[in-house]
Design a protein around this motif. Structure first.
Motif, PDB file in Angstrom:
ATOM      1  N   TRP A 727      47.111  52.546  38.357  1.00 19.28           N
ATOM      2  CA  TRP A 727      46.676  51.792  39.529  1.00 19.28           C
ATOM      3  C   TRP A 727      45.922  52.674  40.526  1.00 19.28           C
ATOM      4  O   TRP A 727      45.004  52.217  41.194  1.00 19.28           O
ATOM      5  CB  TRP A 727      47.867  51.117  40.202  1.00 19.28           C
ATOM      6  CG  TRP A 727      48.439  50.014  39.369  1.00 19.28           C
ATOM      7  CD1 TRP A 727      49.694  49.917  38.870  1.00 19.28           C
ATOM      8  CD2 TRP A 727      47.741  48.839  38.920  1.00 19.28           C
ATOM      9  NE1 TRP A 727      49.842  48.774  38.123  1.00 19.28           N
ATOM     10  CE2 TRP A 727      48.656  48.092  38.147  1.00 19.28           C
ATOM     11  CE3 TRP A 727      46.452  48.352  39.075  1.00 19.28           C
ATOM     12  CZ2 TRP A 727      48.316  46.887  37.548  1.00 19.28           C
ATOM     13  CZ3 TRP A 727      46.103  47.160  38.481  1.00 19.28           C
ATOM     14  CH2 TRP A 727      47.022  46.439  37.729  1.00 19.28           C
ATOM     15  N   LYS A 788      48.435  42.625  46.407  1.00 20.67           N
ATOM     16  CA  LYS A 788      48.112  41.326  45.811  1.00 20.67           C
ATOM     17  C   LYS A 788      46.710  40.851  46.179  1.00 20.67           C
ATOM     18  O   LYS A 788      45.970  40.340  45.327  1.00 20.67           O
ATOM     19  CB  LYS A 788      49.141  40.278  46.231  1.00 20.67           C
ATOM     20  CG  LYS A 788      48.892  38.921  45.564  1.00 20.67           C
ATOM     21  CD  LYS A 788      49.989  37.920  45.816  1.00 20.67           C
ATOM     22  CE  LYS A 788      49.687  36.598  45.116  1.00 20.67           C
ATOM     23  NZ  LYS A 788      50.739  35.591  45.307  1.00 20.67           N
ATOM     24  N   PHE A 791      44.360  42.653  43.956  1.00 19.22           N
ATOM     25  CA  PHE A 791      44.435  42.146  42.589  1.00 19.22           C
ATOM     26  C   PHE A 791      43.581  40.885  42.445  1.00 19.22           C
ATOM     27  O   PHE A 791      42.819  40.728  41.478  1.00 19.22           O
ATOM     28  CB  PHE A 791      45.881  41.808  42.211  1.00 19.22           C
ATOM     29  CG  PHE A 791      46.762  43.007  41.961  1.00 19.22           C
ATOM     30  CD1 PHE A 791      46.253  44.146  41.361  1.00 19.22           C
ATOM     31  CD2 PHE A 791      48.097  42.993  42.303  1.00 19.22           C
ATOM     32  CE1 PHE A 791      47.051  45.252  41.112  1.00 19.22           C
ATOM     33  CE2 PHE A 791      48.916  44.084  42.060  1.00 19.22           C
ATOM     34  CZ  PHE A 791      48.388  45.214  41.465  1.00 19.22           C
ATOM     35  N   GLU A 792      43.715  39.994  43.406  1.00 20.91           N
ATOM     36  CA  GLU A 792      42.987  38.722  43.319  1.00 20.91           C
ATOM     37  C   GLU A 792      41.486  38.920  43.493  1.00 20.91           C
ATOM     38  O   GLU A 792      40.682  38.267  42.797  1.00 20.91           O
ATOM     39  CB  GLU A 792      43.528  37.742  44.364  1.00 20.91           C
ATOM     40  CG  GLU A 792      44.962  37.310  44.062  1.00 20.91           C
ATOM     41  CD  GLU A 792      45.486  36.251  45.015  1.00 20.91           C
ATOM     42  OE1 GLU A 792      46.489  35.598  44.672  1.00 20.91           O
ATOM     43  OE2 GLU A 792      44.897  36.075  46.104  1.00 20.91           O
ATOM     44  N   TYR A 794      39.752  41.580  42.637  1.00 23.75           N
ATOM     45  CA  TYR A 794      39.239  42.188  41.411  1.00 23.75           C
ATOM     46  C   TYR A 794      39.279  41.182  40.258  1.00 23.75           C
ATOM     47  O   TYR A 794      38.427  41.228  39.355  1.00 23.75           O
ATOM     48  CB  TYR A 794      40.048  43.449  41.069  1.00 23.75           C
ATOM     49  CG  TYR A 794      39.624  44.674  41.865  1.00 23.75           C
ATOM     50  CD1 TYR A 794      39.602  44.649  43.261  1.00 23.75           C
ATOM     51  CD2 TYR A 794      39.233  45.847  41.234  1.00 23.75           C
ATOM     52  CE1 TYR A 794      39.206  45.758  43.995  1.00 23.75           C
ATOM     53  CE2 TYR A 794      38.838  46.964  41.959  1.00 23.75           C
ATOM     54  CZ  TYR A 794      38.833  46.915  43.344  1.00 23.75           C
ATOM     55  OH  TYR A 794      38.432  48.013  44.073  1.00 23.75           O
ATOM     56  N   TRP A 795      40.261  40.272  40.269  1.00 25.36           N
ATOM     57  CA  TRP A 795      40.317  39.248  39.232  1.00 25.36           C
ATOM     58  C   TRP A 795      39.139  38.278  39.355  1.00 25.36           C
ATOM     59  O   TRP A 795      38.574  37.831  38.346  1.00 25.36           O
ATOM     60  CB  TRP A 795      41.645  38.504  39.309  1.00 25.36           C
ATOM     61  CG  TRP A 795      41.738  37.336  38.370  1.00 25.36           C
ATOM     62  CD1 TRP A 795      41.969  36.042  38.681  1.00 25.36           C
ATOM     63  CD2 TRP A 795      41.592  37.366  36.943  1.00 25.36           C
ATOM     64  NE1 TRP A 795      41.982  35.253  37.566  1.00 25.36           N
ATOM     65  CE2 TRP A 795      41.751  36.051  36.465  1.00 25.36           C
ATOM     66  CE3 TRP A 795      41.335  38.388  36.022  1.00 25.36           C
ATOM     67  CZ2 TRP A 795      41.666  35.720  35.124  1.00 25.36           C
ATOM     68  CZ3 TRP A 795      41.242  38.055  34.674  1.00 25.36           C
ATOM     69  CH2 TRP A 795      41.413  36.742  34.234  1.00 25.36           C
ATOM     70  N   TYR A 866      41.625  45.120  31.172  1.00 25.41           N
ATOM     71  CA  TYR A 866      41.890  44.994  32.607  1.00 25.41           C
ATOM     72  C   TYR A 866      42.333  43.573  32.962  1.00 25.41           C
ATOM     73  O   TYR A 866      43.100  43.375  33.913  1.00 25.41           O
ATOM     74  CB  TYR A 866      40.648  45.400  33.402  1.00 25.41           C
ATOM     75  CG  TYR A 866      40.377  46.884  33.304  1.00 25.41           C
ATOM     76  CD1 TYR A 866      41.171  47.796  33.993  1.00 25.41           C
ATOM     77  CD2 TYR A 866      39.348  47.372  32.502  1.00 25.41           C
ATOM     78  CE1 TYR A 866      40.937  49.156  33.885  1.00 25.41           C
ATOM     79  CE2 TYR A 866      39.111  48.728  32.395  1.00 25.41           C
ATOM     80  CZ  TYR A 866      39.904  49.621  33.088  1.00 25.41           C
ATOM     81  OH  TYR A 866      39.679  50.973  32.975  1.00 25.41           O
ATOM     82  N   LEU A 870      45.670  42.803  35.181  1.00 26.91           N
ATOM     83  CA  LEU A 870      45.625  42.031  36.424  1.00 26.91           C
ATOM     84  C   LEU A 870      46.483  40.768  36.332  1.00 26.91           C
ATOM     85  O   LEU A 870      47.232  40.440  37.279  1.00 26.91           O
ATOM     86  CB  LEU A 870      44.175  41.665  36.748  1.00 26.91           C
ATOM     87  CG  LEU A 870      43.298  42.803  37.305  1.00 26.91           C
ATOM     88  CD1 LEU A 870      41.838  42.368  37.361  1.00 26.91           C
ATOM     89  CD2 LEU A 870      43.770  43.221  38.697  1.00 26.91           C
ATOM     90  N   GLN A 871      46.385  40.062  35.238  1.00 24.21           N
ATOM     91  CA  GLN A 871      47.164  38.823  35.100  1.00 24.21           C
ATOM     92  C   GLN A 871      48.661  39.111  35.095  1.00 24.21           C
ATOM     93  O   GLN A 871      49.447  38.383  35.703  1.00 24.21           O
ATOM     94  CB  GLN A 871      46.755  38.093  33.819  1.00 24.21           C
ATOM     95  CG  GLN A 871      45.378  37.445  33.910  1.00 24.21           C
ATOM     96  CD  GLN A 871      44.945  36.808  32.601  1.00 24.21           C
ATOM     97  OE1 GLN A 871      45.323  37.256  31.521  1.00 24.21           O
ATOM     98  NE2 GLN A 871      44.147  35.753  32.695  1.00 24.21           N
ATOM     99  N   SER A 873      50.147  41.637  36.548  1.00 22.87           N
ATOM    100  CA  SER A 873      50.540  42.041  37.904  1.00 22.87           C
ATOM    101  C   SER A 873      50.648  40.831  38.826  1.00 22.87           C
ATOM    102  O   SER A 873      51.609  40.706  39.600  1.00 22.87           O
ATOM    103  CB  SER A 873      49.526  43.038  38.468  1.00 22.87           C
ATOM    104  OG  SER A 873      49.495  44.194  37.671  1.00 22.87           O
TER     105      SER A 873
END
Length: 879
Positions: A727, A788, A791-792, A794-795, A866, A870-871, A873
């Motif tokens: 990370w 979080k 994460f979202e 980057y997703w 990746y 991500l999913q 996490s």
């Protein structure tokens, strides 16, 4: 001399009886270099009143109070001055400090009591009659006895007759005399350089007519000194430079082997250098006009040779190159005006008093910075959150008796009429990019070289612009590289990089940042914005926090690499610059002040729902505050003293600004406890304040995320280190990595804090193994939830890349397309946090994925790696 004469000071005798008999028997030690205590009540009162307006700060005199009680104290000034001697005698005596009574090569006749003056005259007369030579306090050992007996001395290094007396008439050198005293006693002799300032303004290189007639401001004549003292006494202040322990000084290897005569010459030189540098650290270097600096830059050999090569290579006339270079200097250069600084100081002071509740500063470290400024120019590197930054920093430095630095500003701030005003305050302007402008680049580098060579301090905002997200941006290394190149090429002996944190309870640009983060375009700076800024004066924005980090010496940084910059290869120099940039950002993070606004915003946004109670908020804040204490983070005073009151006041402030709403008691809220609801449209504002302190929580967030990913109630630290490293690498464009500590250190430290807070428990038998309880999972999530939003973000970017080939979207349109996809995903509830719709995070994600070879749907295998991470996490962090 008899034994009685060597143990009893004649100045302490209060009666006249027998003194003539003793004198005739051989006691002649009555001298005008001694200033007695009993100068008379009237004279003492007059001196006290005369000098009462001169500022003498306790932090200055503390250096004297901390000396050894048995030390021999000698005060040192540059120029011989009875005015200064009498000031230190009167004021230090009143302050209870060692006060000078023995003046080296000073004569005080008017201040002697009449009876004592008679003794002095008769002593001289009888001594000449009896010994056929003049009395000499050095030869008779009078001065050494008085200093050893506990009196303090006063020595001036430069005087009209001093050099002539020492080198032509071979009179005693006071410094050599002090060295001989130090060699004869076990007690330390301390030389304390002293300076009195009548102005913070540097001396002009070309003096004005007033300077010629009445003396310059830094060394005024008698009339100018008196006018300043009576007209504006508060303008005059005292600085105490770093005391020199003569015993330690003489033990230096390069000093110890030399003769006493040579030692005295070196010590005199070092004292003069220290006094001159201390004065320059207050006033700045000798003032030169913009035109003098321009001529010096454009006519130096390096630039002249470069311009001739430039003209030859491009086959253009040399005068055309000169015209371009002259224009570039006009575009770049500051036009520093001390008079404007004084006016601006008054205006900024008024703004601060009307908009803010005070400025919190770590003065102890600021004093260290001021002391280190004696070694070379300072490069001040603050974080950049607001346009208020450079105003308040200059204001603090100016009022702490330090010169206002030259400030590197973007060319976008050179608009009329603010551009000329900024130049008058020391701002110089640079383009956002130097691409293709090789002559401009060279001229700019020469300008920086000249500023450092002259000794000017420079302020650089290493992030390149104001942070719209609240967290520190990755360092932009262009200007830092130019500064380091100038140091490498000999512009200065040393250069001190000073990381500085500047933060606010509430940011002035809150509304404009929300507009930009929400997808709006940034407005170019213009005069209309200046006019509209009046509305900010009607509001209060809490406290400003300014925290200085200890300076980083480039000379010392070089030694860590085992070679000088001049001996490094280009690749090694690039690494040096990069490491220094990241070390500077890390240093700013370490001195960041955690405010109630930051802690409360973090707790609010890390709840699993938009509704929360006061009790829930207090519990989460307590968890975060305990973690911050373990991290030894600097927290706002009110958080330390009354954290509940601070939290409730912040809630009230957020409620008034419509960030949250207080739920009325009713069907939705039947409880007697207070409940709140997050305003969905203001989550970005809360995200900004959360990010003010996020750097402290990132190590714990990485560690907690790695633990949660194991999806088990037992783990080893070795397993967590793998997840932590992943990370840290994944968010390398989002958060500045810790350049000094490896993942192993941060994992170990985070686990220890988790153990102290009861989140994990060491296994009783298995080494390096830990257990977690189901009840602790929620608390671990509260740390991992700091990630979080990212994460979202980057997703969103990765899902866009999954669906679009590399060449299907033009580069300039990519962020718009990503933003549109993010909005759709948010509406479809594929992501939870509206603050994830951030163009800044989108850009960072694009850079990261591009660095890993992911540029479109063709790279599906790399995308899948990746995507799973991500999913997984985001799944772990769902309510």
């Amino acid at each position: 001399m008899t034994e009685q004469e060597s143990t009893q000071s004649t100045e302490d005798r209060k009666t006249n009886s027998g003194w003539l008999v003793r004198m005739l028997q051989g006691t002649y030690d009555h001298y005008t270099c001694f200033l007695p205590d009993n100068i008379g009540k009237l004279a003492g009162t007059l001196l006290k009143l005369f000098y009462s307006g001169i500022k003498l700060d306790p932090e200055q005199t503390e250096k004297i109070r901390q000396l050894d009680q048995d030390a021999i104290v000698v005060y040192v000034t540059k120029f011989k001055s009875h005015f200064e001697y009498l000031f230190y005698f009167s004021r230090y005596r009143h302050e209870g400090l060692p006060y000078p009574q023995i003046g080296f090569d000073y004569k005080f006749r008017l201040w002697q009591p009449f009876s004592r003056m008679c003794r002095i005259m008769l002593a001289r007369l009888f001594f000449v009659i009896r010994n056929r030579k003049l009395l000499n306090p050095y030869e008779r050992g009078y001065i050494s006895r008085e200093l050893i007996g506990g009196r303090s001395g006063f020595l001036s290094l430069v005087g009209k007759k001093n050099f002539y007396r020492r080198f032509v008439k071979a009179k005693t050198d006071p410094i050599q005399y002090l060295i001989e005293i130090q060699n004869s006693v076990d007690r330390p002799v301390f030389l304390i350089p002293q300076l009195i300032f009548f102005s913070k303004t540097a001396r002009r290189e070309i003096p004005t007519l007033i300077d010629i007639l009445f003396g310059p401001e830094d060394k005024p004549g008698n009339l100018r000194r008196l006018l300043t003292l009576f007209k504006n006494p508060g303008k005059v202040f005292v600085e105490v430079s770093q005391p020199i322990d003569l015993r330690s000084y003489l033990q230096k290897p390069e000093i110890r082997k030399e003769s006493v005569a040579h030692q005295s010459l070196v010590l005199r030189r070092d004292l003069l250098v220290q006094l001159n540098r201390h004065r320059q650290s207050i006033t700045g270097p000798i003032r030169k006009s913009k035109w003098e600096l321009k001529e010096s830059i454009l006519t130096n050999d390096r630039l002249k040779d470069y311009m001739h090569r430039y003209a030859e290579n491009r086959k253009i006339p040399i005068h055309e190159v000169h015209r371009k270079a002259d224009g570039y200097i006009e575009e770049i250069a500051a036009n520093y005006k001390p008079a404007f600084i004084k006016i601006a100081s008054a205006i900024v002071g008024w703004i601060i008093r009307n908009m803010y509740d005070g400025v919190a500063i770590n003065y102890a470290v600021l004093n260290q910075v001021k002391l280190k400024a004696l070694k070379g120019p300072l490069v001040l590197i603050p974080c950049h959150k607001s346009h208020i930054d450079y105003l308040v920093l200059d204001y603090v430095l100016y009022h702490h008796n330090m010169p206002v630095p030259h400030i590197a500003a973007g060319k976008n701030l050179s608009f009329w009429p603010m551009g000329p005003l900024f130049r008058s305050g020391g701002a110089f302007f640079l383009r956002r990019t130097f691409g293709g402008a090789v002559l401009y680049s060279k001229v700019f580098a020469e300008y920086i070289y000249k500023l450092l060579q002259e000794g000017y301090n420079i302020t650089q905002f290493i992030e390149g612009g104001r942070s719209r997200t609240g967290k520190l941006l990755l360092p932009k290394l262009g200007l830092l590289s130019i500064l380091i190149n100038a140091f490498r090429d000999g512009a200065c002996e040393d250069m001190l990089v000073v990381p500085i944190y500047i933060g606010y309870d509430r940011i002035v640009e809150e509304k404009s940042y929300l507009h930009e983060l929400g997808g709006g375009t940034k407005e170019s700076e213009n005069i209309l914005q200046v006019i509209q800024a009046r509305k900010f004066l009607k509001k209060r924005y809490g406290i400003i926090y300014i925290q200085f980090h200890e300076p980083l010496s480039l000379s010392q940084q070089q030694r860590k690499y085992g070679k000088s910059l001049a001996d490094m290869t280009s690749k090694e120099q690039n690494r040096f610059v990069r490491d220094l940039g990241y070390r500077t950002i890390n240093a700013i993070d370490r001195v960041t002040v955690v405010t109630p606004h930051a802690v409360v915003a973090s707790a609010i946004l890390n709840f699993s729902t938009d509704k929360f109670s006061l009790r829930e908020l207090l519990d989460v804040c307590e968890l975060y505050l305990n973690y911050l204490k373990a991290q030894k983070a600097k927290m706002a005073d009110i958080l330390v003293a009354e954290n509940r009151r601070a939290i409730e006041q912040t809630l009230e402030s957020y409620g008034q600004r419509k960030f949250i709403e207080t739920l009325a008691r009713g069907k939705e809220n039947p409880s007697t406890e207070r409940f709140y609801l997050i305003n969905e449209g203001r989550r970005l504002n809360l995200e900004y304040y959360k990010n003010n302190c996020i750097a402290f929580f990132i190590p714990a967030a990485y560690t907690a995320m790695a633990i949660l990913e194991k999806n088990a109630f037992r783990f080893t630290s070795a397993e967590i280190r793998v997840g932590y490293a992943f990370w840290q690498s994944f968010f390398k464009y989002e958060f500045v990595y810790d350049s000094e500590n490896k993942p192993e250190f941060n994992v170990r430290k985070s686990i220890k804090i988790f153990i102290d807070n009861g989140l994990v428990v060491p296994h009783k038998t298995l080494p390096d193994t830990y257990d977690i309880t189901p009840a602790a999972l929620r608390k671990l999530k509260l740390f991992a939830l700091f990630l979080k939003t990212y994460f979202e973000s980057y997703w969103i970017v990765l899902s866009f890349l999954q669906r679009n080939p590399q060449d299907s979207v033009k580069s300039k349109d990519r962020l718009k397309k990503i933003d549109a996809r993010g909005t759709r995903m948010y509406k479809r509830k594929e992501i939870d946090h509206k603050e994830a719709l951030s163009k800044v995070s989108y850009q960072n994600a694009v850079e990261f994925f591009s660095s890993k070879g992911i540029k479109g749907s063709d790279d599906f295998e790399k995308i899948e790696v990746y995507a799973q991470a991500l999913q997984n996490s985001m799944k772990q962090l769902r309510p």
